[in-house]
Design an enzyme around this catalytic site. Structure first.
Site, PDB file in Angstrom:
ATOM      1  N   LYS A 284       0.936  -1.053  -0.443  1.00  0.00           N
ATOM      2  CA  LYS A 284       0.013   0.029  -0.190  1.00  0.00           C
ATOM      3  C   LYS A 284       1.169   1.139  -0.128  1.00  0.00           C
ATOM      4  O   LYS A 284       2.206   1.365   0.194  1.00  0.00           O
ATOM      5  CB  LYS A 284      -1.314   0.071   1.378  1.00  0.00           C
ATOM      6  CG  LYS A 284      -1.909  -1.110   1.300  1.00  0.00           C
ATOM      7  CD  LYS A 284      -2.329  -0.856   2.588  1.00  0.00           C
ATOM      8  CE  LYS A 284      -3.832  -2.115   3.237  1.00  0.00           C
ATOM      9  NZ  LYS A 284      -4.942  -1.805   1.648  1.00  0.00           N
ATOM     10  N   ARG A 358      -9.725 -11.507   1.299  1.00  0.00           N
ATOM     11  CA  ARG A 358     -11.536 -12.371   1.226  1.00  0.00           C
ATOM     12  C   ARG A 358     -10.157 -13.660   1.017  1.00  0.00           C
ATOM     13  O   ARG A 358     -11.210 -14.612   0.267  1.00  0.00           O
ATOM     14  CB  ARG A 358     -11.418 -12.100  -0.920  1.00  0.00           C
ATOM     15  CG  ARG A 358     -10.324 -12.315  -1.676  1.00  0.00           C
ATOM     16  CD  ARG A 358     -10.464 -11.358  -2.906  1.00  0.00           C
ATOM     17  NE  ARG A 358     -11.197  -9.845  -2.683  1.00  0.00           N
ATOM     18  CZ  ARG A 358     -11.209  -8.937  -3.612  1.00  0.00           C
ATOM     19  NH1 ARG A 358     -11.454  -8.906  -4.591  1.00  0.00           N
ATOM     20  NH2 ARG A 358     -10.716  -7.661  -2.899  1.00  0.00           N
TER      21      ARG A 358
END
Length: 505
Positions: A284, A358
């Site tokens: 990130k 996920r």
């Protein structure tokens, strides 16, 4: 914080702070407000007539009694417009009062039950809203800051809940018990999310959850990486590879005591608990990465809901599954284009290691199937796309079962943790197709929250399932009249209400 329910009249309460309320637009005080106004020789009437206080939701007014009342101070908290009033407004009015009391350094206060009179709320509901709001509004994360400034102010230690009608006392007391269990659990979830990630590693999270669970009688089990590998949880372990901290899979189970188990609904809650998310190899940007300690907000909400359910012995069989790991760019970290195998045997090509949530949820959803649940709900800070779609006040709800969807929407409305139903647009499943595996785990930027939900659907089995994307609501950026900046605890109370609904409550 201790709550004592007492039959009595506001004008007789000897306390450091007396809390009453006022609807927006009121020009003539009535009820408890009128009694206080009369004791203060019409001071409140003068303030209302001058327009200096309107009673808007979240608006407070502090007055000093000057010896005219046994109470040293009087705090009026606004209920908002009568036409808009409900349980959420009662809770917010209590939260605003608690924030003001905390800022004053008040340790003991007395309060009316907002909404139980002219507001028309059931006494149990009003009692629960009062206590939940007081706990949520009075929350403060102390952390590791040395005592100074605001941190040096004392906590609210005792709240006397005043009810004039003796016929309502038992109902108010019942609501107080519920509100305290739920409010304290939600604040515990906030503490977990606010905790620095070097203190709250996956193993420390497991330790704290097990400790809290044991105190309320929850069954617990914690699987380490070796046990997860033996089961075949390759999707979760793929993320864990990049960190030196061992991943943990935390299993909580509430089996109600003294209740015939026959016919009880089984509900499985599945929470993402990435105790820190760097994005892995797909790292990130540095700006605001510090906030990524909130990537375990779903796991914290799951644990809190189970703790509250066990505290109140809800007549429902509830299971909490929390997948905890860090997402780090270590030497053994998973790479884009790697393929992992989930617990159900499906193979997944990794496109971005920053879509780690996920992956851990996939194995946890597969694990939930062993309980043959009547419903499964996963909750996660999953996609930035949900914030673009819904902003900072709504969680995304993805569900193709009407009954479960309606129960979640109702729970969100009831708790003020609002959800918006999003489409599970099945034609977008093609966006997860790939030549390298059964599927890839992202479908690109467009419709990112939808394709994330469709990916999870592949692992959720045939029972009713819902996915809650709370990425934009797990962290509050600014202080408000009702809450402090930091972890919101979003989902803890909502999931408790869902469990209560399945238990017939």
């Amino acid at each position: 914080m201790q709550f004592n329910v007492k039959q009595g009249f506001v004008q007789d309460a000897a306390t450091g702070l007396l809390v009453v309320n006022c609807f927006e637009g009121v020009t003539e005080p009535s009820g408890a407000l009128k009694a206080v106004d009369q004791a203060l020789n019409g001071l409140i009437s003068q303030v209302l007539a001058a327009g200096d206080y309107q009673g808007k939701l979240g608006e407070t007014l502090l007055l000093y009694s000057g010896g005219a009342l046994p109470a040293q101070r009087v705090l009026i908290t606004g209920l908002g417009k009568p036409a808009d009033f409900g349980v959420a407004q009662a809770r917010k009015a209590s939260a605003a009062a608690a924030r003001q009391a905390r800022d004053l350094g008040v340790t003991r206060l007395a309060t009316v039950v907002h909404g139980a009179g002219q507001g028309g709320l059931d006494a149990v509901v009003a009692g629960q809203a009062l206590v939940e709001g007081t706990l949520l509004g009075g929350y403060r994360y102390r952390g590791y800051k040395r005592d100074s400034g605001d941190n040096n102010k004392p906590e609210i230690a005792e709240v006397t809940v005043l009810e004039a009608d003796p016929g309502k006392l038992a109902a108010v007391q019942q609501g107080v018990v519920i509100g305290q269990a739920v409010g304290e659990a939600a604040n515990w979830a906030r503490d977990l999310v606010n905790e620095p990630p070097n203190y709250l590693t996956p193993r420390e999270l497991a330790r704290r959850v097990v400790e809290r669970a044991a105190a309320v009688g929850l069954k617990t089990q914690v699987l380490g990486e070796a046990e997860m590998a033996e089961l075949g949880m390759g999707s979760l372990l793929g993320i864990a590879r990049g960190s030196d901290e061992e991943a943990q899979f935390i299993v909580l189970e509430h089996v109600p005591q003294g209740v015939d188990g026959q016919g009880l609904a089984t509900v499985a809650l599945v929470g993402k608990a990435i105790t820190f998310d760097t994005g892995g190899i797909s790292i990130k940007p540095a700006e605001n990465m510090w906030k990524m300690k909130d990537a375990m907000g779903g796991g914290a909400a799951t644990a809190a809901a189970l703790v509250a359910a066990a505290s109140l012995n809800l007549p429902v069989h509830a299971v909490g599954l929390i997948a905890a790991t860090e997402n780090m760019p270590g030497g053994d970290a998973i790479k884009p284009s790697d393929v992992v195998t989930a617990l159900n045997g499906k193979t997944v090509e990794i496109i971005s290691t920053d879509a780690e949530g996920r992956q851990v949820l996939a194995d946890a959803l597969c694990y939930a199937a062993r309980y043959q649940p009547d419903a499964v709900v996963d909750i996660a800070t999953l996609t930035g796309a949900i914030g673009i779609a819904l902003g900072p006040e709504l969680g995304g709800l993805f569900c193709d079962d009407a009954t479960l969807r309606d129960r979640l929407l109702h729970a969100g409305e009831w708790t003020g943790e609002s959800l918006w139903s999003m489409p599970l647009w099945k034609p977008y499943r093609r966006l997860l197709d790939t030549d390298a595996a059964d599927m890839k785990h992202t479908g690109g930027r467009l419709g990112g929250s939808i394709t994330a939900a469709l990916f999870l659907r592949e692992f959720a089995g045939e029972q009713p399932w819902a996915h809650l994307d709370i990425a934009s609501v797990a962290w509050q950026e600014e202080n408000s009249a009702f809450a402090v900046r930091g972890a919101s605890g979003f989902g803890a109370r909502l999931l408790f209400e869902l469990l209560r609904a399945y238990g017939g409550g």
